[in-house]
Design a protein around this motif. Structure first.
Motif, PDB file in Angstrom:
ATOM      1  N   VAL A  18     -16.382 -38.255 -32.457  1.00 12.74           N
ATOM      2  CA  VAL A  18     -15.986 -38.378 -33.862  1.00 12.74           C
ATOM      3  C   VAL A  18     -15.237 -39.686 -34.083  1.00 12.74           C
ATOM      4  CG1 VAL A  18     -14.481 -37.399 -35.655  1.00 12.74           C
ATOM      5  CG2 VAL A  18     -16.001 -35.908 -34.354  1.00 12.74           C
ATOM      6  N   GLY A  19     -14.339 -40.021 -33.155  1.00 15.01           N
ATOM      7  CA  GLY A  19     -13.609 -41.294 -33.262  1.00 15.01           C
ATOM      8  C   GLY A  19     -14.554 -42.480 -33.230  1.00 15.01           C
ATOM      9  N   TRP A  20     -15.542 -42.429 -32.339  1.00 15.22           N
ATOM     10  CA  TRP A  20     -16.538 -43.501 -32.265  1.00 15.22           C
ATOM     11  C   TRP A  20     -17.281 -43.623 -33.593  1.00 15.22           C
ATOM     12  CZ3 TRP A  20     -21.741 -43.556 -33.064  1.00 15.22           C
ATOM     13  CH2 TRP A  20     -22.411 -44.732 -32.709  1.00 15.22           C
ATOM     14  N   ALA A  21     -17.703 -42.492 -34.152  1.00 13.97           N
ATOM     15  CA  ALA A  21     -18.448 -42.502 -35.413  1.00 13.97           C
ATOM     16  C   ALA A  21     -17.602 -43.085 -36.537  1.00 13.97           C
ATOM     17  CB  ALA A  21     -18.908 -41.090 -35.760  1.00 13.97           C
ATOM     18  N   GLU A  22     -16.329 -42.737 -36.571  1.00 10.41           N
ATOM     19  CA  GLU A  22     -15.450 -43.277 -37.613  1.00 10.41           C
ATOM     20  C   GLU A  22     -15.259 -44.782 -37.452  1.00 10.41           C
ATOM     21  OE1 GLU A  22     -11.993 -40.820 -37.135  1.00 10.41           O
ATOM     22  OE2 GLU A  22     -12.809 -39.239 -38.421  1.00 10.41           O
ATOM     23  N   ARG A  23     -15.090 -45.233 -36.211  1.00  8.20           N
ATOM     24  CA  ARG A  23     -14.887 -46.663 -35.960  1.00  8.20           C
ATOM     25  C   ARG A  23     -16.120 -47.499 -36.271  1.00  8.20           C
ATOM     26  NH1 ARG A  23     -12.684 -44.449 -31.496  1.00  8.20           N
ATOM     27  NH2 ARG A  23     -14.387 -45.099 -30.127  1.00  8.20           N
ATOM     28  N   HIS A  24     -17.304 -46.931 -36.083  1.00  5.36           N
ATOM     29  CA  HIS A  24     -18.541 -47.708 -36.215  1.00  5.36           C
ATOM     30  C   HIS A  24     -19.378 -47.346 -37.441  1.00  5.36           C
ATOM     31  CE1 HIS A  24     -17.854 -49.641 -32.395  1.00  5.36           C
ATOM     32  NE2 HIS A  24     -17.539 -48.462 -31.900  1.00  5.36           N
ATOM     33  N   ARG A  25     -18.824 -46.534 -38.304  1.00  8.01           N
ATOM     34  CA  ARG A  25     -19.560 -46.100 -39.496  1.00  8.01           C
ATOM     35  C   ARG A  25     -20.072 -47.275 -40.317  1.00  8.01           C
ATOM     36  NH1 ARG A  25     -16.180 -42.260 -43.075  1.00  8.01           N
ATOM     37  NH2 ARG A  25     -14.736 -43.836 -42.397  1.00  8.01           N
ATOM     38  N   SER A  26     -19.216 -48.252 -40.610  1.00  5.40           N
ATOM     39  CA  SER A  26     -19.657 -49.367 -41.450  1.00  5.40           C
ATOM     40  C   SER A  26     -20.668 -50.254 -40.716  1.00  5.40           C
ATOM     41  CB  SER A  26     -18.471 -50.187 -41.950  1.00  5.40           C
ATOM     42  OG  SER A  26     -17.784 -50.771 -40.870  1.00  5.40           O
ATOM     43  N   ALA A  27     -20.520 -50.425 -39.412  1.00  5.52           N
ATOM     44  CA  ALA A  27     -21.487 -51.233 -38.652  1.00  5.52           C
ATOM     45  C   ALA A  27     -22.863 -50.566 -38.661  1.00  5.52           C
ATOM     46  CB  ALA A  27     -21.007 -51.434 -37.220  1.00  5.52           C
ATOM     47  N   VAL A  28     -22.905 -49.249 -38.522  1.00  5.72           N
ATOM     48  CA  VAL A  28     -24.174 -48.527 -38.570  1.00  5.72           C
ATOM     49  C   VAL A  28     -24.786 -48.662 -39.961  1.00  5.72           C
ATOM     50  CG1 VAL A  28     -25.237 -46.231 -38.464  1.00  5.72           C
ATOM     51  CG2 VAL A  28     -23.602 -46.926 -36.713  1.00  5.72           C
ATOM     52  N   SER A  29     -23.957 -48.539 -40.980  1.00  2.00           N
ATOM     53  CA  SER A  29     -24.447 -48.675 -42.359  1.00  2.00           C
ATOM     54  C   SER A  29     -25.028 -50.071 -42.593  1.00  2.00           C
ATOM     55  CB  SER A  29     -23.307 -48.397 -43.335  1.00  2.00           C
ATOM     56  OG  SER A  29     -23.741 -48.532 -44.653  1.00  2.00           O
ATOM     57  N   GLN A  30     -24.337 -51.104 -42.114  1.00  2.00           N
ATOM     58  CA  GLN A  30     -24.826 -52.482 -42.258  1.00  2.00           C
ATOM     59  C   GLN A  30     -26.137 -52.679 -41.500  1.00  2.00           C
ATOM     60  OE1 GLN A  30     -21.549 -54.882 -40.944  1.00  2.00           O
ATOM     61  NE2 GLN A  30     -20.294 -54.389 -42.743  1.00  2.00           N
ATOM     62  N   ALA A  31     -26.241 -52.111 -40.325  1.00  2.00           N
ATOM     63  CA  ALA A  31     -27.470 -52.236 -39.534  1.00  2.00           C
ATOM     64  C   ALA A  31     -28.639 -51.571 -40.252  1.00  2.00           C
ATOM     65  CB  ALA A  31     -27.269 -51.611 -38.151  1.00  2.00           C
ATOM     66  N   ARG A  32     -28.381 -50.440 -40.888  1.00  2.00           N
ATOM     67  CA  ARG A  32     -29.443 -49.754 -41.639  1.00  2.00           C
ATOM     68  C   ARG A  32     -29.919 -50.592 -42.820  1.00  2.00           C
ATOM     69  NH1 ARG A  32     -26.879 -43.638 -41.868  1.00  2.00           N
ATOM     70  NH2 ARG A  32     -27.395 -43.084 -39.718  1.00  2.00           N
ATOM     71  N   VAL A  33     -28.979 -51.181 -43.533  1.00  2.00           N
ATOM     72  CA  VAL A  33     -29.332 -52.024 -44.677  1.00  2.00           C
ATOM     73  C   VAL A  33     -30.180 -53.205 -44.211  1.00  2.00           C
ATOM     74  CG1 VAL A  33     -28.385 -53.604 -46.426  1.00  2.00           C
ATOM     75  CG2 VAL A  33     -27.379 -51.323 -46.123  1.00  2.00           C
ATOM     76  N   ALA A  34     -29.769 -53.857 -43.123  1.00  2.00           N
ATOM     77  CA  ALA A  34     -30.513 -55.008 -42.597  1.00  2.00           C
ATOM     78  C   ALA A  34     -31.902 -54.575 -42.137  1.00  2.00           C
ATOM     79  CB  ALA A  34     -29.741 -55.648 -41.451  1.00  2.00           C
ATOM     80  N   TYR A  35     -31.999 -53.457 -41.462  1.00  2.00           N
ATOM     81  CA  TYR A  35     -33.281 -52.939 -40.982  1.00  2.00           C
ATOM     82  C   TYR A  35     -34.201 -52.638 -42.151  1.00  2.00           C
ATOM     83  CZ  TYR A  35     -36.646 -49.968 -38.526  1.00  2.00           C
ATOM     84  OH  TYR A  35     -37.794 -49.434 -38.010  1.00  2.00           O
ATOM     85  N   ASP A  36     -33.694 -51.934 -43.153  1.00  2.00           N
ATOM     86  CA  ASP A  36     -34.501 -51.576 -44.324  1.00  2.00           C
ATOM     87  C   ASP A  36     -34.968 -52.814 -45.085  1.00  2.00           C
ATOM     88  OD1 ASP A  36     -34.117 -48.936 -43.602  1.00  2.00           O
ATOM     89  OD2 ASP A  36     -32.631 -48.527 -45.171  1.00  2.00           O
ATOM     90  N   ALA A  37     -34.089 -53.822 -45.200  1.00  2.00           N
ATOM     91  CA  ALA A  37     -34.473 -55.059 -45.883  1.00  2.00           C
ATOM     92  C   ALA A  37     -35.588 -55.763 -45.119  1.00  2.00           C
ATOM     93  CB  ALA A  37     -33.260 -55.977 -46.039  1.00  2.00           C
ATOM     94  N   ALA A  38     -35.478 -55.819 -43.800  1.00  2.00           N
ATOM     95  CA  ALA A  38     -36.514 -56.451 -42.990  1.00  2.00           C
ATOM     96  C   ALA A  38     -37.824 -55.668 -43.081  1.00  2.00           C
ATOM     97  CB  ALA A  38     -36.059 -56.560 -41.534  1.00  2.00           C
ATOM     98  N   ALA A  39     -37.741 -54.355 -43.107  1.00  2.00           N
ATOM     99  CA  ALA A  39     -38.939 -53.509 -43.200  1.00  2.00           C
ATOM    100  C   ALA A  39     -39.637 -53.710 -44.528  1.00  2.00           C
ATOM    101  CB  ALA A  39     -38.572 -52.046 -43.019  1.00  2.00           C
ATOM    102  N   GLU A  40     -38.856 -53.868 -45.600  1.00  2.00           N
ATOM    103  CA  GLU A  40     -39.441 -54.098 -46.936  1.00  2.00           C
ATOM    104  C   GLU A  40     -40.172 -55.432 -47.002  1.00  2.00           C
ATOM    105  OE1 GLU A  40     -36.767 -53.719 -50.242  1.00  2.00           O
ATOM    106  OE2 GLU A  40     -36.213 -51.672 -49.669  1.00  2.00           O
ATOM    107  N   GLN A  41     -39.715 -56.410 -46.247  1.00  2.00           N
ATOM    108  CA  GLN A  41     -40.334 -57.733 -46.226  1.00  2.00           C
ATOM    109  C   GLN A  41     -41.512 -57.763 -45.269  1.00  2.00           C
ATOM    110  OE1 GLN A  41     -37.227 -60.492 -45.313  1.00  2.00           O
ATOM    111  NE2 GLN A  41     -36.186 -60.210 -47.260  1.00  2.00           N
ATOM    112  N   GLY A  42     -41.769 -56.659 -44.600  1.00  2.00           N
ATOM    113  CA  GLY A  42     -42.903 -56.605 -43.681  1.00  2.00           C
ATOM    114  C   GLY A  42     -42.683 -57.369 -42.404  1.00  2.00           C
TER     115      GLY A  42
END
Length: 133
Positions: free
Chosen positions: A104-128
């Motif tokens: 749980v502590g790990w998830a709290e510490r890295h929540r924003s990094a995971v969110s940023q990684a998802r946004v970057a991944y989704d943006a790259a996927a949309e661009q093909g």
């Protein structure tokens, strides 16, 4: 030694299945919430129901039974009217709780990094982009 379709020897798969089953039980959304809620001492059914957002009475009952069956909870019924029922963690579950708090502590510490990684991944996927794959 016979192999499964995964290439893992059958005996290893037979031993791994109970481990996988236990991990499935304790890693579930509701199980984690129940274990965390019960970690601070005996807790009653209604307290669990109030503490764990979104859980139905039936789902709570099923998860409590499964955790009790797995040896992680002790259910104590007091002879009162109406009956008072409390759930407590076993020693084994207390050990698990220590690991859960780390997770749980790990998830709290890295929540924003995971969110940023998802946004970057989704943006790259949309661009093909082939970089995603």
């Amino acid at each position: 030694m016979p192999h499964s379709h995964t290439g893992v020897p059958g005996a290893v798969m037979d031993e791994a299945c109970p481990v996988t089953e236990v991990l499935d039980h304790v890693s579930g959304k509701w199980s984690i919430g129940i274990l965390i809620a019960a970690a601070h001492g005996p807790v009653r059914f209604t307290e669990l129901e109030r503490t764990i957002n979104g859980i139905s009475r039936r789902m709570l009952t099923l998860n409590l039974r499964r955790l009790e069956r797995d040896g992680l909870l002790v259910r104590t019924v007091y002879p009162t009217v109406p009956p008072k029922v409390e759930y407590s963690l076993t020693l084994m579950a207390r050990e698990l709780y220590a690991s859960l708090t780390g997770l749980v502590g790990w998830a709290e510490r890295h929540r924003s990094a995971v969110s940023q990684a998802r946004v970057a991944y989704d943006a790259a996927a949309e661009q093909g982009s082939d970089a995603v794959w």
